[in-house]
Design a protein around this motif. Structure first.
Motif, PDB file in Angstrom:
ATOM      1  N   ALA A  51       0.826  -1.216   0.000  1.00  0.00           N
ATOM      2  CA  ALA A  51       0.000   0.000   0.000  1.00  0.00           C
ATOM      3  C   ALA A  51       0.861   1.268   0.000  1.00  0.00           C
ATOM      4  N   ILE A  52       2.003   1.188   0.650  1.00  0.00           N
ATOM      5  CA  ILE A  52       2.820   2.396   0.840  1.00  0.00           C
ATOM      6  C   ILE A  52       3.284   2.993  -0.494  1.00  0.00           C
ATOM      7  N   LEU A  53       3.466   2.129  -1.511  1.00  0.00           N
ATOM      8  CA  LEU A  53       3.917   2.619  -2.817  1.00  0.00           C
ATOM      9  C   LEU A  53       2.920   3.634  -3.371  1.00  0.00           C
ATOM     10  N   PHE A  54       1.619   3.340  -3.170  1.00  0.00           N
ATOM     11  CA  PHE A  54       0.578   4.205  -3.739  1.00  0.00           C
ATOM     12  C   PHE A  54       0.249   5.371  -2.799  1.00  0.00           C
ATOM     13  N   ILE A  55       0.362   5.125  -1.488  1.00  0.00           N
ATOM     14  CA  ILE A  55       0.128   6.210  -0.529  1.00  0.00           C
ATOM     15  C   ILE A  55       1.160   7.312  -0.780  1.00  0.00           C
ATOM     16  N   ARG A  56       2.391   6.892  -1.023  1.00  0.00           N
ATOM     17  CA  ARG A  56       3.479   7.853  -1.287  1.00  0.00           C
ATOM     18  C   ARG A  56       3.150   8.758  -2.457  1.00  0.00           C
ATOM     19  N   LYS A  57       2.572   8.125  -3.511  1.00  0.00           N
ATOM     20  CA  LYS A  57       2.241   8.916  -4.709  1.00  0.00           C
ATOM     21  C   LYS A  57       1.106   9.877  -4.424  1.00  0.00           C
ATOM     22  N   ASP A  58       0.038   9.363  -3.771  1.00  0.00           N
ATOM     23  CA  ASP A  58      -1.157  10.190  -3.524  1.00  0.00           C
ATOM     24  C   ASP A  58      -0.848  11.401  -2.669  1.00  0.00           C
ATOM     25  N   PHE A  59      -0.053  11.199  -1.627  1.00  0.00           N
ATOM     26  CA  PHE A  59       0.193  12.290  -0.692  1.00  0.00           C
ATOM     27  C   PHE A  59       1.561  12.962  -0.908  1.00  0.00           C
ATOM     28  N   VAL A  60       2.267  12.534  -1.944  1.00  0.00           N
ATOM     29  CA  VAL A  60       3.617  13.042  -2.236  1.00  0.00           C
ATOM     30  C   VAL A  60       4.479  13.098  -0.960  1.00  0.00           C
ATOM     31  N   LEU A  61       4.873  11.923  -0.512  1.00  0.00           N
ATOM     32  CA  LEU A  61       5.526  11.812   0.796  1.00  0.00           C
ATOM     33  C   LEU A  61       7.047  11.824   0.704  1.00  0.00           C
ATOM     34  N   SER A  62       7.667  12.395   1.711  1.00  0.00           N
ATOM     35  CA  SER A  62       9.130  12.300   1.830  1.00  0.00           C
ATOM     36  C   SER A  62       9.463  10.928   2.428  1.00  0.00           C
ATOM     37  N   SER A  63      10.753  10.562   2.409  1.00  0.00           N
ATOM     38  CA  SER A  63      11.134   9.268   3.009  1.00  0.00           C
ATOM     39  C   SER A  63      10.805   9.263   4.489  1.00  0.00           C
TER      40      SER A  63
END
Ligand code: BGC
Length: 472
Positions: free
Chosen positions: A35-47
């Motif tokens: 899930a984290i791969l897509f959450i990162r994209k949706d919310f534009v997350l830093s490491s």
């Protein structure tokens, strides 16, 4: 159907429902990897924020398991399981509908709290309702459920990978949570906890129903006699006579985590990439394969835990884990010089998972649920389990840094070294609890027995306890 298999059927059914807490543990810890791969994209997350989301569950579990032990001793195991199911439902729904990253972190912490509470209440409950000759099997159903939950989460991640719908991935955990809630409403309370509260008549009724016989006087009398005069509180937990139990449980929690299991469970695709596999889909499929091996070898271990015993499986498993980690270290060390080395890395990983699944995986939960005296069982198991979550977090947060510092080979050699210490610890300190009733173990503790001797029957009959006084 014979009388005994009929009674076992009921106790298996009860156990399967309680073990759903394990399934949710596995699902909600495993699902984030995809899930984290897509959450990162949706919310534009830093490491940094990605790491916070991934470890929020572990933090919640550390808190949940740490603070709820006493509650389990006061309210009873069943009510706490019901509460856990409700928290799982709230956590799944709020993560799935999280409007912002802040709420997602809150949702994951709530899920973590449920995982933490369930992770010790379920094995504890299972240990207390199980007939002693199949206790290893029944308590380990919880570990089996954890492994199935992990695989299920990989399958769900894989099925939603095209659409990238992480909300479904997180939200589907609500289904087993609802089943756990409905199931726990029908679970009987632990008869051992009832005796602790002084509800001996009610305990007798529950024992009759889960043993499917009216002849429960002996078991009931053993439970009654095992209860000491001390009050179950923190000072009892930290008293001198409790030290061997604290030592055993903390040691097992420590070694289960620091021999590196979650570097594979959480980071298998990363490890495979370092080994030279470059296709992401291949890495995800390999991860699924590892999950399936984890389930299969847990199934193989189930009947052996009560037949061969806890100690031989632990010693054998740790030996295999040591060999495979050392081999993984060698494969990474000479990486690049021989193409076949990447397959040695995969083979070692498979051997490692198989050995863990047959030893430290189920047996850590089992032994810590068996050895604490009844008065403080909830508090004791919860304290040991929260330590385990602490080390889980430590390993998860330091793995990539260790690879930067020592390389993949050095890092796996460190875990291999810890397997040697784990082996010595088991050899010197872990009692064989196969075939012992919980009361027998407690009796031995009160007699001042230590380490390995805790599991051996002190005398043939358990009806004449010399004294209920604690042994300094
Ligand atoms: C461990 C978890 C691990 C799982 C893998 C459990 O017993 O506590 O940390 O992820 O096994 O099967």
């Amino acid at each position: 159907m014979t009388q005994s298999s009929k009674s076992h059927l009921w106790v298996y059914t009860i156990s399967a429902f309680a073990a759903l807490a394990g399934l949710l543990f596995g699902y909600d810890t495993g699902v984030i990897s995809g899930a984290i791969l897509f959450i990162r994209k949706d919310f534009v997350l830093s490491s940094g924020s990605t790491e916070i989301i991934v470890s929020a569950v572990l933090l919640g579990a550390l808190i949940g398991s740490g603070v709820s032990g006493k509650i389990t001793d006061i309210l009873g195991r069943r009510k706490v399981l019901i509460g856990t199911a409700i928290i799982f439902i709230i956590g799944s729904v709020s993560s799935a509908f999280a409007p912002s990253i802040f709420w997602l972190i809150i949702g994951r912490i709530i899920l973590g709290i449920a995982i933490g509470v369930g992770s010790f209440t379920a094995p504890l409950y299972l240990a207390e309702i199980a007939p002693f000759h199949i206790r290893g099997l029944l308590v380990s159903l919880n570990q089996l459920a954890i492994t199935i939950g992990i695989v299920l989460s990989y399958v769900i991640d894989f099925s939603f990978a095209n659409s990238g719908d992480w909300r479904w991935m997180l939200g589907l955990g609500v289904i087993p949570a609802i089943i756990l809630l409905v199931g726990s409403l029908f679970l009987p309370e632990s008869p051992r906890w009832m005796v602790l509260r002084g509800w001996n008549d009610k305990a007798r009724e529950v024992l009759k129903s889960i043993r499917n016989t009216d002849d429960v006087s002996q078991e009931l009398s053993e439970i009654e006699q095992s209860i000491g005069k001390e009050k179950g509180n923190w000072s009892m937990l930290f008293s001198k006579w409790m030290r061997p139990i604290i030592f055993i449980s903390l040691g097992l929690s420590f070694f289960q985590q620091t021999t590196g299991i979650n570097t594979i469970i959480y980071y298998a695709p990363t490890v495979l990439e370092i080994a030279g596999f470059h296709k992401a889909t291949g890495a995800i499929l390999a991860t699924l394969g590892i999950g399936i091996i984890n389930v299969s070898f847990t199934i193989i271990a189930l009947p052996l835990i009560d037949r061969w015993g806890r100690r031989p499986l632990l010693l054998l498993g740790l030996t295999g884990m040591f060999i495979s980690l050392a081999a993984m270290g060698i494969a990474f060390h000479f990486q690049g010089s021989l193409p076949s080395l990447k397959w040695i890395a995969v083979g070692s990983m498979v051997l490692y998972i198989a050995c863990f699944a047959m030893s430290l995986g189920p047996i850590m939960w089992l032994v810590i649920s068996e050895i604490f005296p009844l008065e403080i069982r909830g508090m004791g198991v919860s304290a040991a389990v929260s330590v385990s979550w602490g080390f889980n977090m430590l390993v998860a947060l330091t793995f990539l840094t260790l690879i930067d510092l020592f390389g993949a080979s050095g890092t796996f050699w460190i875990y291999a070294g810890l397997c040697i210490f784990g082996w010595l610890f088991v050899y010197l300190a872990i009692p064989e609890t196969k075939g012992c009733s919980l009361e027998q173990i407690e009796h031995n503790l009160r007699l001042g027995k230590r380490g390995r001797d805790l599991g051996l029957p002190a005398e043939k009959t358990l009806f004449k306890y010399p004294s209920n006084k604690k042994v300094a």
